[in-house]
Design an enzyme around this catalytic site. Sequence first.
Site, mmCIF file in Angstrom:
data_model
loop_
_atom_site.group_PDB
_atom_site.id
_atom_site.type_symbol
_atom_site.label_atom_id
_atom_site.label_comp_id
_atom_site.label_asym_id
_atom_site.label_seq_id
_atom_site.Cartn_x
_atom_site.Cartn_y
_atom_site.Cartn_z
ATOM 1 N N LYS A 208 36.289 29.940 5.390
ATOM 2 C CA LYS A 208 37.637 28.716 6.323
ATOM 3 C C LYS A 208 39.006 29.090 5.034
ATOM 4 C CE LYS A 208 32.805 26.224 6.961
ATOM 5 N NZ LYS A 208 32.096 24.998 5.962
ATOM 6 N N ARG B 163 22.536 16.475 6.247
ATOM 7 C CA ARG B 163 22.835 15.500 6.781
ATOM 8 C C ARG B 163 22.254 14.056 7.722
ATOM 9 N NH1 ARG B 163 28.899 16.328 5.901
ATOM 10 N NH2 ARG B 163 27.906 18.126 6.855
ATOM 11 N N SER C 226 33.481 17.595 3.038
ATOM 12 C CA SER C 226 34.210 17.655 2.056
ATOM 13 C C SER C 226 35.370 17.403 3.174
ATOM 14 C CB SER C 226 34.102 19.055 1.443
ATOM 15 O OG SER C 226 33.098 19.307 1.123
ATOM 16 N N HIS D 193 27.045 15.726 -2.667
ATOM 17 C CA HIS D 193 26.315 17.356 -3.704
ATOM 18 C C HIS D 193 26.450 16.388 -4.755
ATOM 19 C CE1 HIS D 193 30.216 19.495 -1.010
ATOM 20 N NE2 HIS D 193 28.933 19.204 -0.849
HETATM 21 O O1 PNS Z 1 29.379 24.465 2.256
HETATM 22 P P1 PNS Z 1 29.346 26.105 3.225
HETATM 23 O O2 PNS Z 1 30.824 26.548 3.772
HETATM 24 O O3 PNS Z 1 28.707 24.782 4.872
HETATM 25 O O4 PNS Z 1 28.237 26.852 3.060
HETATM 26 C C1 PNS Z 1 28.185 28.149 3.446
HETATM 27 C C2 PNS Z 1 27.643 29.853 2.119
HETATM 28 C C3 PNS Z 1 28.469 29.786 1.724
HETATM 29 C C4 PNS Z 1 26.963 28.809 2.275
HETATM 30 C C5 PNS Z 1 27.264 30.521 3.235
HETATM 31 O O5 PNS Z 1 28.424 30.490 4.138
HETATM 32 C C6 PNS Z 1 27.025 31.684 2.574
HETATM 33 O O6 PNS Z 1 25.767 31.993 1.751
HETATM 34 N N1 PNS Z 1 28.131 32.483 1.885
HETATM 35 C C7 PNS Z 1 27.785 34.158 1.666
HETATM 36 C C8 PNS Z 1 27.112 34.953 2.299
HETATM 37 C C9 PNS Z 1 25.834 34.853 3.040
HETATM 38 O O7 PNS Z 1 25.272 35.391 2.645
HETATM 39 N N2 PNS Z 1 25.506 34.752 3.928
HETATM 40 C C10 PNS Z 1 24.457 34.593 5.044
HETATM 41 C C11 PNS Z 1 23.920 35.378 5.704
HETATM 42 S S1 PNS Z 1 24.998 36.655 6.454
#
Ligand code: PNS
Length: 162
Positions: free
Chosen positions: A42, A93, A131, A18
């Site tokens: 999660k 990745r 993570s 990150h």
């Molecule tokens: O590190 P992650 O868990 O892969 O991140 C996922 C994240 C937080 C980027 C994604 O879940 C997100 O954008 N959540 C906010 C809600 C949203 O806008 N979702 C996408 C369109 S439905």
Amino acid sequence: MYRCAVYPGSFDPPTMGHLSLVERGLFLFDKIVVAVAKNSSKAPLFSVEERVEMLRESLAEYSPDQVEVDSFDGLLVDYAKQKNASALLRGLRATADFEYEFQMAMVNRHLESSIQSVFLMTDYRWLYISSTIVKEAASYRADVSAMVPPPVVERLKKKFAV
Ligand code: PNS
């Protein structure tokens, strides 16, 4: 032209991957807002506040004009608009990440076409780090100090101390 990107994620916990992405994102953007999602489906190990704190400590070398650490609730594109960001930054990745990222990018573009998703390949040094894997290794008290920044090493030690 001033360019700001939101770098969203769970960051549970933040890893060297990150941090590397923030460092490299700054070659493209004037400012990066590292945004911890509050509504991740999660079950997190660290609270949102703890994750924000770890990120702030780990990114302390950057000025607030360059890097801001925040948290957000609700839709990512709404948050990005509120921050006047023109892009969403994410790391890739391996091919395993692609399908999920592609789907998210498509939904986000459907919701807000003026905000672009930008992907950077993770530095080869951190290709194997996630993570999830860090949490698993730390839960067995493995030495994860090469995978996460010092503030995270300390928090993980506390979490998994007997
Ligand atoms: O590190 P992650 O868990 O892969 O991140 C996922 C994240 C937080 C980027 C994604 O879940 C997100 O954008 N959540 C906010 C809600 C949203 O806008 N979702 C996408 C369109 S439905």
